[in-house]
Design a protein around this motif. Structure first.
Motif, PDB file in Angstrom:
ATOM      1  N   MET A 119     -40.177   4.815  34.209  1.00 52.24           N
ATOM      2  CA  MET A 119     -41.878   4.979  34.081  1.00 52.24           C
ATOM      3  C   MET A 119     -41.882   5.779  32.888  1.00 52.24           C
ATOM      4  N   VAL A 120     -42.951   5.529  32.109  1.00 55.62           N
ATOM      5  CA  VAL A 120     -43.045   6.244  30.610  1.00 55.62           C
ATOM      6  C   VAL A 120     -43.342   7.743  30.747  1.00 55.62           C
ATOM      7  N   GLY A 121     -44.284   8.131  31.769  1.00 52.20           N
ATOM      8  CA  GLY A 121     -44.702   9.349  31.850  1.00 52.20           C
ATOM      9  C   GLY A 121     -45.757   9.336  33.149  1.00 52.20           C
ATOM     10  N   SER A 122     -45.984  10.749  33.518  1.00 60.03           N
ATOM     11  CA  SER A 122     -46.612  10.769  34.772  1.00 60.03           C
ATOM     12  C   SER A 122     -47.774  12.107  34.502  1.00 60.03           C
ATOM     13  N   VAL A 123     -48.760  12.081  35.220  1.00 59.25           N
ATOM     14  CA  VAL A 123     -49.851  12.870  35.635  1.00 59.25           C
ATOM     15  C   VAL A 123     -50.073  13.403  36.769  1.00 59.25           C
ATOM     16  N   LYS A 124     -50.235  14.763  36.913  1.00 56.75           N
ATOM     17  CA  LYS A 124     -50.304  15.315  38.279  1.00 56.75           C
ATOM     18  C   LYS A 124     -50.904  16.811  38.151  1.00 56.75           C
ATOM     19  N   VAL A 125     -51.836  16.942  39.099  1.00 63.14           N
ATOM     20  CA  VAL A 125     -52.653  18.133  39.089  1.00 63.14           C
ATOM     21  C   VAL A 125     -51.563  19.099  40.198  1.00 63.14           C
ATOM     22  N   VAL A 126     -51.352  20.371  39.510  1.00 63.12           N
ATOM     23  CA  VAL A 126     -50.211  21.387  40.300  1.00 63.12           C
ATOM     24  C   VAL A 126     -50.825  22.776  40.226  1.00 63.12           C
ATOM     25  N   LEU A 127     -50.277  23.512  41.168  1.00 67.23           N
ATOM     26  CA  LEU A 127     -50.479  24.829  41.334  1.00 67.23           C
ATOM     27  C   LEU A 127     -49.508  25.480  40.571  1.00 67.23           C
ATOM     28  N   PHE A 128     -49.929  26.288  39.693  1.00 66.38           N
ATOM     29  CA  PHE A 128     -49.102  26.904  38.406  1.00 66.38           C
ATOM     30  C   PHE A 128     -48.670  28.320  38.871  1.00 66.38           C
ATOM     31  N   ARG A 129     -47.412  28.507  39.987  1.00 63.92           N
ATOM     32  CA  ARG A 129     -47.027  29.403  40.499  1.00 63.92           C
ATOM     33  C   ARG A 129     -46.317  30.464  39.524  1.00 63.92           C
ATOM     34  N   SER A 130     -45.944  29.705  38.152  1.00 65.31           N
ATOM     35  CA  SER A 130     -45.234  30.704  37.312  1.00 65.31           C
ATOM     36  C   SER A 130     -46.361  31.840  36.849  1.00 65.31           C
ATOM     37  N   LYS A 131     -47.386  31.737  37.049  1.00 65.24           N
ATOM     38  CA  LYS A 131     -48.484  32.533  36.541  1.00 65.24           C
ATOM     39  C   LYS A 131     -49.076  33.243  37.893  1.00 65.24           C
ATOM     40  N   THR A 132     -49.482  34.547  38.003  1.00 65.44           N
ATOM     41  CA  THR A 132     -50.293  35.084  39.089  1.00 65.44           C
ATOM     42  C   THR A 132     -51.261  35.786  38.413  1.00 65.44           C
ATOM     43  N   LEU A 133     -52.580  35.540  38.739  1.00 67.69           N
ATOM     44  CA  LEU A 133     -53.860  36.113  38.257  1.00 67.69           C
ATOM     45  C   LEU A 133     -54.061  37.429  39.038  1.00 67.69           C
ATOM     46  N   LYS A 134     -55.072  38.419  38.466  1.00 72.99           N
ATOM     47  CA  LYS A 134     -55.225  39.502  38.950  1.00 72.99           C
ATOM     48  C   LYS A 134     -55.709  39.366  40.606  1.00 72.99           C
ATOM     49  N   ASN A 135     -56.353  38.344  40.970  1.00 70.72           N
ATOM     50  CA  ASN A 135     -56.977  38.286  42.185  1.00 70.72           C
ATOM     51  C   ASN A 135     -55.966  37.748  43.151  1.00 70.72           C
ATOM     52  N   GLY A 136     -54.589  37.555  42.659  1.00 70.21           N
ATOM     53  CA  GLY A 136     -53.526  37.280  43.296  1.00 70.21           C
ATOM     54  C   GLY A 136     -53.272  35.786  43.581  1.00 70.21           C
ATOM     55  N   GLU A 137     -54.318  34.668  42.846  1.00 69.19           N
ATOM     56  CA  GLU A 137     -54.154  33.532  43.236  1.00 69.19           C
ATOM     57  C   GLU A 137     -53.556  33.030  41.783  1.00 69.19           C
ATOM     58  N   HIS A 138     -53.048  31.795  41.921  1.00 69.16           N
ATOM     59  CA  HIS A 138     -52.396  30.914  40.764  1.00 69.16           C
ATOM     60  C   HIS A 138     -53.557  29.924  40.191  1.00 69.16           C
ATOM     61  N   PRO A 139     -53.370  29.627  38.845  1.00 68.27           N
ATOM     62  CA  PRO A 139     -54.078  28.621  38.092  1.00 68.27           C
ATOM     63  C   PRO A 139     -53.815  27.236  38.730  1.00 68.27           C
ATOM     64  N   VAL A 140     -54.900  26.450  38.866  1.00 66.53           N
ATOM     65  CA  VAL A 140     -54.579  25.052  39.054  1.00 66.53           C
ATOM     66  C   VAL A 140     -54.732  24.159  37.599  1.00 66.53           C
ATOM     67  N   MET A 141     -53.610  23.691  37.374  1.00 71.98           N
ATOM     68  CA  MET A 141     -53.556  23.084  36.131  1.00 71.98           C
ATOM     69  C   MET A 141     -53.144  21.560  36.126  1.00 71.98           C
ATOM     70  N   LEU A 142     -53.306  20.944  35.154  1.00 70.91           N
ATOM     71  CA  LEU A 142     -53.055  19.429  34.972  1.00 70.91           C
ATOM     72  C   LEU A 142     -51.880  19.492  34.017  1.00 70.91           C
ATOM     73  N   ARG A 143     -50.730  18.706  34.629  1.00 71.48           N
ATOM     74  CA  ARG A 143     -49.482  18.470  33.888  1.00 71.48           C
ATOM     75  C   ARG A 143     -49.239  17.098  33.781  1.00 71.48           C
ATOM     76  N   VAL A 144     -48.798  16.795  32.286  1.00 73.64           N
ATOM     77  CA  VAL A 144     -48.400  15.751  31.899  1.00 73.64           C
ATOM     78  C   VAL A 144     -46.750  15.560  31.513  1.00 73.64           C
ATOM     79  N   THR A 145     -46.223  14.746  32.171  1.00 74.42           N
ATOM     80  CA  THR A 145     -44.540  14.617  31.900  1.00 74.42           C
ATOM     81  C   THR A 145     -44.384  13.497  30.956  1.00 74.42           C
TER      82      THR A 145
END
Length: 444
Positions: free
Chosen positions: A1-27
């Protein structure tokens, strides 16, 4: 497969409210790129198996729809790119995911936006050209909206056939096509379509470049004939005559720009020179013109008769009356019609056998420069053209006498070339037949 697209919970970053940003990841291969979707989620409310918020999330329905839409748009962009070029740009895929899909904006919607923008910029005449093209497209398509992806070679051929079937002239067809091509260029610039998108690539407009049109220039001798005629001052014929001469002696300045001239555009220098400085409405090209004596006299005539509260010098616009762009456009169109009619009467009185319009002055200036030996590059700069191709169109047609003289060069002086009479033609044929018969007998 050439690449992939996926919505992920970006746990490498924690916001002030304790939640993680939801991000679109392209591989792509071993590389990964991320873009935020504008919301975050607690770890306990995220389902890693589905890569979506859990049903217990208070905004589950809204966020689920958003994740599906962003992921689908990005994946569609990736697959389309791979199909066209065998690869894709991670940045473009992400942009397609987080922004409004490019193909979502329709052709007519973008036409309307462009028309409004041109009107706001005061380019009412140019906006009218786009509106006319838009309405013609809607009429032909039979629907009020369609996507840019529909503008392929087959569509353009169908539109061309429809216009030809209605008896439109080549000049009108060319104008519609060129306007649509400009719109596509605007769409590329604004990111409405891809940079590589060009429906005219397989439908070139070269066949419309050399459209034969009536002669659009007169000789310097004819210009002098117009200048010598005495007319009642301030009549339409008089204004038409004065504008034609002013335009001719000022590098072909057009009616719209003359209408907008004020005393601030004329500069009297200490050296004694008089210069006209203005910016052309159509192209934005800045002109700094040394005024010739005939043009100075015309300018000073109108400046001396300018109403006190009117900033404009020529009797076309009044700054207290013509304020809105549409008012200005209507007034100039009306004056154009009146003065064109007046100019045709002037041409008749001057015994000039040409169909004259105000714009002929611009073409006549260009031809006068060509006849004086000026290069196309110089003439293009004098006229303020964006390309020399436009200038070549101005200079394409030669006077008939020039063509006749060129043909006459085939005749060598002193030769006696005369027409062969019918009876002589018969004699010549008989002689040729007899010669061939003798050759056959000798061969036998």
């Amino acid at each position: 497969m050439v690449g992939s697209v996926k919505v992920v919970l970006f746990r490498s970053k924690t916001l002030k409210n304790g939640e993680h940003p939801v991000m679109l990841r392209v591989t792509k291969g071993k590389k990964q790129s991320y873009a935020g979707l504008g919301f975050s989620c607690a770890d306990s409310q995220w389902d890693d198996k589905t890569s979506r918020p859990k049903k217990s999330h208070p905004l589950y329905g809204q966020l689920l729809k958003m994740c599906d839409e962003k992921e689908t748009n990005a994946r569609k962009e990736m697959l389309n790119a791979v199909e066209e070029t065998k690869t894709f740009s991670m940045e473009e895929v992400l942009q397609a995911g987080i922004n409004k899909p490019k193909s979502e904006k329709g052709v007519i919607e973008f036409f309307d936006e462009t028309i409004d923008r041109l009107k706001q910029a005061g380019r009412v005449g140019y906006a009218a050209t786009f509106k006319d093209t838009r309405n013609h497209l809607v009429s032909m398509m039979g629907k009020k909206e369609f996507e840019f992806v529909e503008l392929g070679p087959s569509f353009l051929l169908k539109w061309e056939s429809a216009m030809q079937g209605k008896g439109l002239k080549k000049t009108s067809i060319s104008l519609y096509f060129r306007t649509l091509r400009v719109l596509v260029g605007y769409a590329r610039t604004e990111g409405v379509v891809k940079k590589s998108y060009n429906p005219f690539e397989e439908f070139p407009l070269t066949k419309y470049r050399k459209i034969e049109t009536p002669k659009k220039s007169i000789t310097q001798e004819d210009v002098l004939k117009i200048a010598r005629i005495e007319l009642p001052a301030m009549s339409d014929r008089f204004h038409a005559q004065q504008f034609f001469l002013f335009s001719y002696y000022c590098r072909g300045i057009n009616l719209v720009d003359v209408a907008n001239l004020t005393t601030e555009n004329m500069h009297y220098l200490e050296s004694g020179e008089v210069r006209l400085r203005y910016t052309r409405k159509k192209t934005g090209h800045y002109f700094d013109i040394k005024m010739l004596e005939p043009a100075i006299k015309i300018w000073e005539f109108y400046q001396g008769r300018r109403p006190p509260r009117n900033k404009y010098v020529w009797p076309i616009l009044h700054s207290q009356v013509h304020v809105l762009p549409q008012q200005i456009n209507w007034r100039i169109e009306r004056i154009c019609r009146q003065w064109n009619q007046g100019l045709r009467l002037v041409a008749k009185e001057a015994e000039i056998g040409e169909y004259l319009t105000l714009y002929v002055a611009r073409h006549s200036f260009a031809m006068a420069m060509k006849n004086s030996g000026a290069s196309t590059t110089v003439i293009s700069e004098l006229l303020g053209h964006e390309s020399e191709e436009t200038t070549r169109i101005y200079l394409r047609q030669f006077p008939q006498q020039t063509l006749d003289n060129a043909s006459q060069a085939l005749i060598i002086p002193g030769t006696n070339l005369r027409r062969i009479e019918p009876e002589e033609e018969v004699t010549l044929r008989q002689t040729e037949t007899l010669r061939k018969s003798n050759e056959v007998r000798k061969a036998g």
